[in-house]
Design a protein around this motif. Structure first.
Motif, PDB file in Angstrom:
ATOM      1  N   LEU A  61       0.924  -1.012  -0.041  1.00  0.00           N
ATOM      2  CA  LEU A  61       0.091   0.063  -0.094  1.00  0.00           C
ATOM      3  C   LEU A  61       0.736   1.238   0.025  1.00  0.00           C
ATOM      4  O   LEU A  61       1.733   1.498   0.902  1.00  0.00           O
ATOM      5  CB  LEU A  61      -0.900  -0.037   1.078  1.00  0.00           C
ATOM      6  CG  LEU A  61      -2.218  -0.972   1.244  1.00  0.00           C
ATOM      7  CD1 LEU A  61      -1.612  -2.330   1.480  1.00  0.00           C
ATOM      8  CD2 LEU A  61      -3.189  -0.798   2.385  1.00  0.00           C
ATOM      9  N   ALA A  62       0.793   1.837  -1.045  1.00  0.00           N
ATOM     10  CA  ALA A  62       1.542   3.348  -1.131  1.00  0.00           C
ATOM     11  C   ALA A  62       0.842   4.358  -0.753  1.00  0.00           C
ATOM     12  O   ALA A  62      -0.328   4.664  -1.247  1.00  0.00           O
ATOM     13  CB  ALA A  62       2.064   3.493  -2.547  1.00  0.00           C
ATOM     14  N   PHE A  63       1.417   5.185   0.089  1.00  0.00           N
ATOM     15  CA  PHE A  63       1.062   6.666   0.536  1.00  0.00           C
ATOM     16  C   PHE A  63       1.827   7.490   0.044  1.00  0.00           C
ATOM     17  O   PHE A  63       3.037   7.717   0.490  1.00  0.00           O
ATOM     18  CB  PHE A  63       0.740   6.528   2.225  1.00  0.00           C
ATOM     19  CG  PHE A  63      -0.223   5.610   2.574  1.00  0.00           C
ATOM     20  CD1 PHE A  63      -1.337   6.163   3.133  1.00  0.00           C
ATOM     21  CD2 PHE A  63       0.137   4.382   2.839  1.00  0.00           C
ATOM     22  CE1 PHE A  63      -2.378   5.339   3.783  1.00  0.00           C
ATOM     23  CE2 PHE A  63      -0.594   3.538   3.676  1.00  0.00           C
ATOM     24  CZ  PHE A  63      -1.895   3.828   3.843  1.00  0.00           C
ATOM     25  N   ASP A  64       1.398   8.085  -1.086  1.00  0.00           N
ATOM     26  CA  ASP A  64       2.175   8.784  -1.955  1.00  0.00           C
ATOM     27  C   ASP A  64       1.344  10.071  -2.479  1.00  0.00           C
ATOM     28  O   ASP A  64       0.282  10.442  -2.468  1.00  0.00           O
ATOM     29  CB  ASP A  64       2.590   8.036  -3.049  1.00  0.00           C
ATOM     30  CG  ASP A  64       1.441   7.299  -3.597  1.00  0.00           C
ATOM     31  OD1 ASP A  64       0.326   7.911  -3.842  1.00  0.00           O
ATOM     32  OD2 ASP A  64       1.638   6.100  -4.154  1.00  0.00           O
ATOM     33  N   GLY A  65       2.380  11.168  -2.698  1.00  0.00           N
ATOM     34  CA  GLY A  65       1.913  12.462  -3.269  1.00  0.00           C
ATOM     35  C   GLY A  65       1.449  13.377  -2.030  1.00  0.00           C
ATOM     36  O   GLY A  65       0.343  14.207  -1.946  1.00  0.00           O
ATOM     37  N   PRO A  66       2.175  13.444  -1.118  1.00  0.00           N
ATOM     38  CA  PRO A  66       1.738  14.305   0.132  1.00  0.00           C
ATOM     39  C   PRO A  66       1.852  15.727  -0.344  1.00  0.00           C
ATOM     40  O   PRO A  66       2.444  16.386  -1.486  1.00  0.00           O
ATOM     41  CB  PRO A  66       2.845  14.146   1.273  1.00  0.00           C
ATOM     42  CG  PRO A  66       3.923  13.693   0.587  1.00  0.00           C
ATOM     43  CD  PRO A  66       3.396  12.753  -0.543  1.00  0.00           C
TER      44      PRO A  66
END
Length: 302
Positions: free
Chosen positions: A213-218
């Motif tokens: 699971l990628a948490f990306d683009g903050p």
């Protein structure tokens, strides 16, 4: 032996160092006119800024036909000392003209396999992943076509498949298709943009499959969900899925680069990392930035 396929060749997963698991050095789409990432000096400066914050590797998710500039990636990697992973794959249909899509209609999987094993165009640079995309809460015919080709390429090469989830939605539908119908092992799938749809139940259901699971683009102005990301990561960690989490900056426009006044790649390490350390502890954050990307993108290449 498992290896991550970088633009300078295969490296051991443990050799990546601190990794931005989803970003773009070069990118251009008709959906973002005037914001193309085309400048080699700007890409070099961004990598240097990332390196100065302790960064060691960047996984570029720019797919076929969107300005990858594959031939420019090896010298940038050598000059900056940052590992770079390139992508094959295909984005949503809106990013392409009809002629481009028609030319790929009967040979998409073949193109993916060639770019993973032989090289992108005449550059000789091999891709290290296949990037595809879903729609908003749905998988249209284009998404099913590209994901089917991506699954074929995975079965032929072992490559990881990364998925742009539109506004973070459709995660379970993607897994049903890729892993259920098409037989891709879940640990070879990375779901992107889950920070944009902070449904903790869906996150856990996806993690239970074994995917990443990628948490990306903050700090993207139109996705004001940064404040929910530490909570989401903590919930996954508490449930025993800290080894499934990846982090990325996802710089897609010139205005978003740090060298042009935006947060860019360094923001991931300057601001996001300490915020997550406060939420889940330094030891887990270091594993998320180093060990998890190596396992997510390292494969026994066929």
């Amino acid at each position: 032996m498992s290896a991550v396929r970088t633009v300078l060749g295969d490296v051991p997963p443990a050799g990546l160092g601190v990794c931005d698991a989803h970003d773009h050095l070069f990118f251009g789409s008709p959906r973002l006119p005037g914001q193309e990432l085309r400048s080699v000096p700007a890409a070099r400066a961004e990598l240097v800024a990332f390196r100065e914050q302790g960064g060691g590797a960047v996984v570029q998710w720019t797919p076929y036909g969107l300005g990858r500039r594959a031939a420019d990636l090896p010298p940038l990697s050598r000059e900056t000392g940052v590992h770079v992973v390139a992508a094959t794959g295909l984005h949503q249909a809106v990013h392409y003209d009809e002629g481009t899509l028609a030319g790929l209609r009967s040979r998409l999987a073949e193109v993916f396999v060639s770019e993973l094993t032989v090289g992108i165009g005449t550059s000789g640079v091999r891709a290290g992943l296949v990037k595809v995309a879903g729609g908003f809460h749905a998988l249209d015919a284009h998404a099913r076509w590209t994901m089917t080709a991506a699954a074929e390429a995975h079965h032929a090469t072992g490559a990881t498949i990364t998925v742009h989830l539109e506004m973070g939605t459709g995660a379970l539908d993607v897994l049903d298709l890729l892993c259920g119908e098409l037989g891709v092992p879940p640990h070879r799938v990375v779901l992107g943009h889950l920070n944009r749809f902070p449904d903790l139940v869906v996150h856990r259901q996806a993690a239970e499959s074994g995917c990443y699971l990628a948490f990306d683009g903050p700090s993207l102005a139109h996705h004001a969900t940064d404040w929910r990301m530490p909570e989401a990561v903590r919930a996954l960690a508490d449930a025993g899925f800290g080894d499934r989490v990846l982090l990325g900056a996802d710089t897609t426009t010139a205005a978003a680069r740090s060298v042009d006044g935006g947060p860019g790649m360094p923001h991931l390490l300057r601001r996001v990392r300490p915020r997550l350390v406060h939420a889940v502890g330094e030891e887990l954050v270091e594993r998320i930035l180093t060990e998890n990307p190596g396992r997510a993108f390292g494969t026994e290449w066929r």
